[in-house]
Scaffold this active site. Structure first.
Site, PDB file in Angstrom:
ATOM      1  N   SER A 170       0.845  -1.196   0.000  1.00 50.51           N
ATOM      2  CA  SER A 170       0.000   0.000   0.000  1.00 50.51           C
ATOM      3  C   SER A 170       0.873   1.236   0.000  1.00 50.51           C
ATOM      4  CB  SER A 170      -0.899   0.001   1.241  1.00 50.51           C
ATOM      5  OG  SER A 170      -1.545   1.256   1.413  1.00 50.51           O
ATOM      6  N   TYR A 227      -1.700  -0.853  10.037  1.00 50.79           N
ATOM      7  CA  TYR A 227      -1.768  -1.114   8.602  1.00 50.79           C
ATOM      8  C   TYR A 227      -0.471  -0.694   7.909  1.00 50.79           C
ATOM      9  CZ  TYR A 227      -3.807  -1.235   3.887  1.00 50.79           C
ATOM     10  OH  TYR A 227      -4.073  -1.512   2.567  1.00 50.79           O
TER      11      TYR A 227
END
Length: 254
Positions: free
Chosen positions: A149, A162
């Site tokens: 990401s 995350y």
């Protein structure tokens, strides 16, 4: 291999394949000629519907949905074993896509939320890749594509778990690429920014509008955009690309 079917005859395993980016990869890999086994955890109905629809669209190819909580070592091992069985003991492409997030400030995140994100997003790299890497290496051909990401590259407020997990995916990608690059297997990562999926659909509209204004095109990307890059990296066209992290965020960070 034809230009229209760059993945013809390839055997592909995708984790987290029932929805979003994973489902887009499943659809495109089949369209490009591959046989596909994909995993799911909590989206059984969506997985069954996708597999049925893909088998109808590509009757000469295999498309199988298998359950598996890839953050759990034993469950992921069973998934990998079953995937190999479905593909006659061989795999050419592994797409590590499964992921979750708990968007919450670090001061408020609970340990069980932290653990779930790290186990699913990073632990699954070990759990699934470990039993499948030797089949790839033995045939001295193949590709591993990991979905990280933009948050793993740049960090994001409210996403400490995350961002940490996705940064770990980047380190995993680079190290494994160096280990097995000489054995004919490429290992790369794709780092999407804001992509229109169920995950971004949960963002309140005022916040989503602020985020879109940070992107030069003023729009979120599409899962099919990410799938196109993943399938390119899985093909022979990308045979000389390995250890790379390709950000796909529409210019969010320039």
């Amino acid at each position: 291999m034809s230009a229209d079917l760059p993945l013809s005859g390839r055997k592909c395993v995708v984790t987290g394949g029932a929805r979003g980016i994973g489902a887009a990869v499943v659809r495109l890999a089949l369209a490009q000629g591959a046989d596909v086994v994909f995993g799911y955890h909590s989206s059984a109905a969506a997985a069954a519907e996708l597999a049925e629809r893909m088998r109808a669209a590509h009757p000469g190819q295999r498309c199988t949905a298998l359950p598996g909580r890839v953050g759990d070592t034993a469950d992921a091992g069973r998934f990998a074993e079953d995937a190999l069985h479905e593909l006659d003991g061989a795999v050419d492409i592994l797409v590590n896509n499964a992921g979750v997030t708990h968007d919450i400030s670090f001061a408020r995140i609970r340990r069980e939320q932290w653990d779930e994100v790290l186990e699913t997003n990073l632990g699954s790299m070990f759990n699934v890749t470990r039993p499948l890497v030797m089949p790839l290496v033995r045939q001295r051909r193949g590709a591993i594509v990991n979905i990280t990401s933009a948050s793993g590259l740049h960090g994001a407020p409210g996403q400490t778990a995350y961002s940490a997990s996705k940064s770990g995916v980047i380190g995993f990608t680079k190290a494994l690429a160096k280990e097995i690059g000489g054995l004919g297997v490429t290992v790369n990562a794709v780092a999407p920014g804001f992509i229109a999926t169920d995950m971004t659909a949960a963002i309140p509209e005022p916040q989503a509008e602020r985020l879109r204004n940070l992107i030069p095109s003023r729009e979120f990307g599409d899962a099919d955009d990410v799938a196109a890059l993943v399938c390119f990296l899985a093909s022979d066209r990308a045979r000389y690309i390995t250890g790379q992290v390709i950000e796909m965020s529409g210019g969010l960070i320039l």
